[in-house]
Design a protein around this motif. Structure first.
Motif, short mmCIF file in Angstrom:
data_model
loop_
_atom_site.label_atom_id
_atom_site.label_comp_id
_atom_site.label_asym_id
_atom_site.label_seq_id
_atom_site.Cartn_x
_atom_site.Cartn_y
_atom_site.Cartn_z
N THR A 183 23.15 7.24 76.81
CA THR A 183 21.77 6.84 76.53
C THR A 183 21.48 6.82 75.04
OG1 THR A 183 21.00 7.70 78.65
CG2 THR A 183 19.34 7.41 76.94
N LEU A 184 21.88 7.87 74.33
CA LEU A 184 21.57 7.97 72.91
C LEU A 184 22.39 6.98 72.08
CD1 LEU A 184 21.22 11.84 72.52
CD2 LEU A 184 19.41 10.12 72.69
N ILE A 185 23.62 6.70 72.50
CA ILE A 185 24.44 5.71 71.78
C ILE A 185 23.89 4.31 72.02
CG2 ILE A 185 26.71 4.62 71.68
CD1 ILE A 185 27.88 7.42 72.31
N ARG A 186 23.55 4.02 73.28
CA ARG A 186 23.09 2.68 73.63
C ARG A 186 21.70 2.37 73.09
NH1 ARG A 186 20.07 0.41 78.00
NH2 ARG A 186 20.79 -1.69 78.55
N ALA A 187 20.88 3.40 72.94
CA ALA A 187 19.46 3.21 72.63
C ALA A 187 19.22 2.27 71.45
CB ALA A 187 18.80 4.55 72.37
N ASN A 188 19.92 2.50 70.36
CA ASN A 188 19.66 1.71 69.15
C ASN A 188 20.45 0.42 69.09
OD1 ASN A 188 17.77 3.48 67.84
ND2 ASN A 188 19.47 4.89 67.52
N LEU A 189 21.17 0.10 70.17
CA LEU A 189 21.88 -1.17 70.26
C LEU A 189 21.09 -2.19 71.07
CD1 LEU A 189 25.47 0.21 71.03
CD2 LEU A 189 24.48 -0.35 68.79
N ILE A 190 19.97 -1.76 71.65
CA ILE A 190 19.22 -2.57 72.58
C ILE A 190 17.87 -2.97 71.99
CG2 ILE A 190 18.11 -2.60 74.87
CD1 ILE A 190 21.17 -2.63 74.90
N ILE A 191 17.48 -4.21 72.22
CA ILE A 191 16.14 -4.66 71.86
C ILE A 191 15.19 -4.26 72.98
CG2 ILE A 191 14.67 -6.66 71.36
CD1 ILE A 191 16.71 -6.01 69.19
N ASN A 192 14.14 -3.56 72.62
CA ASN A 192 13.16 -3.11 73.60
C ASN A 192 12.45 -4.33 74.21
OD1 ASN A 192 10.78 -2.09 74.90
ND2 ASN A 192 11.00 -0.21 73.71
N PRO A 193 12.57 -4.53 75.53
CA PRO A 193 11.95 -5.71 76.15
C PRO A 193 10.44 -5.77 75.97
CG PRO A 193 13.55 -4.74 77.64
CD PRO A 193 13.35 -3.77 76.51
N ARG A 194 9.80 -4.63 75.78
CA ARG A 194 8.35 -4.63 75.65
C ARG A 194 7.88 -4.96 74.25
NH1 ARG A 194 5.18 0.03 79.07
NH2 ARG A 194 5.57 -0.85 81.12
N THR A 195 8.61 -4.46 73.25
CA THR A 195 8.12 -4.58 71.88
C THR A 195 8.89 -5.59 71.04
OG1 THR A 195 9.57 -2.81 71.09
CG2 THR A 195 7.40 -2.16 71.96
N GLY A 196 10.12 -5.90 71.46
CA GLY A 196 10.95 -6.80 70.66
C GLY A 196 11.60 -6.12 69.47
N THR A 197 11.43 -4.81 69.36
CA THR A 197 12.04 -4.05 68.27
C THR A 197 13.30 -3.36 68.78
OG1 THR A 197 10.67 -2.12 68.79
CG2 THR A 197 9.83 -3.67 67.15
N ARG A 198 14.17 -2.99 67.85
CA ARG A 198 15.41 -2.33 68.25
C ARG A 198 15.13 -0.89 68.66
NH1 ARG A 198 20.47 -3.75 67.98
NH2 ARG A 198 19.91 -5.59 66.76
N GLY A 199 15.71 -0.49 69.78
CA GLY A 199 15.56 0.88 70.26
C GLY A 199 14.88 0.94 71.62
N TRP A 200 15.62 1.40 72.62
CA TRP A 200 15.06 1.53 73.97
C TRP A 200 15.52 2.85 74.58
CZ3 TRP A 200 16.91 2.33 78.87
CH2 TRP A 200 16.00 2.14 79.92
N TYR A 201 14.56 3.65 75.02
CA TYR A 201 14.85 4.94 75.63
C TYR A 201 14.21 4.99 77.01
CZ TYR A 201 16.08 6.30 70.86
OH TYR A 201 16.64 6.37 69.63
N PRO A 202 14.93 5.44 78.04
CA PRO A 202 14.36 5.46 79.38
C PRO A 202 13.23 6.48 79.54
CG PRO A 202 16.53 6.48 79.36
CD PRO A 202 16.35 5.85 78.03
N TYR A 203 13.26 7.54 78.74
CA TYR A 203 12.25 8.59 78.85
C TYR A 203 11.71 8.94 77.46
CZ TYR A 203 14.52 9.01 83.37
OH TYR A 203 15.05 8.73 84.61
N PRO A 204 10.42 9.23 77.35
CA PRO A 204 9.81 9.49 76.05
C PRO A 204 10.45 10.64 75.28
CG PRO A 204 8.13 9.20 77.74
CD PRO A 204 9.43 9.25 78.45
N PHE A 205 10.90 11.68 75.99
CA PHE A 205 11.44 12.85 75.29
C PHE A 205 12.83 12.61 74.70
CE2 PHE A 205 12.22 13.49 79.89
CZ PHE A 205 13.60 13.52 79.90
N LEU A 206 13.42 11.43 74.98
CA LEU A 206 14.70 11.09 74.36
C LEU A 206 14.52 10.25 73.10
CD1 LEU A 206 16.88 10.22 77.49
CD2 LEU A 206 16.92 12.31 76.13
N ASP A 207 13.32 9.81 72.83
CA ASP A 207 13.02 9.00 71.65
C ASP A 207 12.68 9.93 70.49
OD1 ASP A 207 12.13 7.28 69.70
OD2 ASP A 207 10.85 6.10 71.03
N PRO A 208 13.51 9.96 69.44
CA PRO A 208 13.24 10.86 68.31
C PRO A 208 11.85 10.68 67.71
CG PRO A 208 15.41 9.88 68.12
CD PRO A 208 14.72 9.16 69.24
#
Length: 244
Positions: A183-208
């Protein structure tokens, strides 16, 4: 490290619940869990197909994100194991032989993950909108409340359970560790479908950005790791009390 206890045998069917009735409970429960997953996936994918932006409508990313939720993986894992152990028990009706060790271990892992999912969701995430799109209310409750309770009941009441060794507790921690790293490795490789910005985390507590940096993320992961080990130890302890 020892992962199993010496096999014990029994000659008396000292079960409060019959093998066949509980197998039916398992099959019905598995069907309900899978129906919840499929229903939520259908709604999530439907939202993606109707989206008007390239990042929100990118179906492969949306599907991969959906399958990256620990909740979804735990529910699928548990449903598959419920079907496997139900079929095994129906095929060996009349026997008092405990479930095969590999089934017992994988079922213990699924039970642990589902119970922890129920605890974490209902203490940390209930009422917080998660990034999977529109939440299907009944499916959400099935995956976060009913499913975990079913797996807890399976630990406590299912017949023909096998006595497991304490080393199985360590086995229950393997998948969550791999999932957290993925999850942490993949997070910054993904474009967030909601915002269009880089970074997607499945749960809020995993987002720094939500928890004061990676130190906060590490603290949450450590706390959940303790919960997984504690619940896993509880599942194994019950197996040693009830199993053969």
């Amino acid at each position: 490290m020892q992962t199993s206890a010496p096999e014990r045998t029994t000659t008396r069917p000292a079960f409060a619940i019959g093998t066949t009735p509980w197998a039916i409970v398992r099959l019905v429960g598995a069907a309900a869990i899978l129906a919840a997953v499929v229903n939520q996936l259908a709604v999530t994918m439907g939202n993606a197909l109707q989206a008007t932006t390239p990042y929100a409508s990118h179906v492969p990313t949306v599907a991969a994100n959906f399958l990256s939720f620990f909740t979804i993986e735990s529910n699928i894992w548990s449903a598959v194991m419920l079907v496997i152990v139900a079929v095994w028990s129906l095929r060996s009706t009349g026997s008092v032989t405990p479930e095969p060790r590999w089934i017992a271990i994988l079922l213990a892992c699924g039970s642990t993950y589902m119970i922890v999912t129920g605890i974490v969701y209902n203490t940390l995430l209930r009422g917080i909108e998660l990034p999977q799109g529109t939440t299907v209310a009944w499916a959400n409750e099935m995956m976060h409340v009913v499913g975990p309770l079913l797996m807890l009941a399976d630990v406590l009441f299912a017949p023909r359970r096998r006595c497991l060794g304490w080393g199985v507790v360590a086995i229950t921690a393997v998948f969550p560790i791999v999932w957290a790293a993925y999850t942490l490795i993949r997070a910054n490789l993904i474009i967030n479908p909601r915002t269009g910005t880089r970074g997607w985390y499945p749960y809020p507590f995993l987002d720094p950005a939500n928890v004061g940096g990676y130190g906060g993320v590490a603290a949450y992961i450590a706390a959940i790791a303790v919960a997984i080990l504690a619940v896993g130890a509880g599942v194994v302890w019950v197996s040693r009390k009830r199993g053969s």
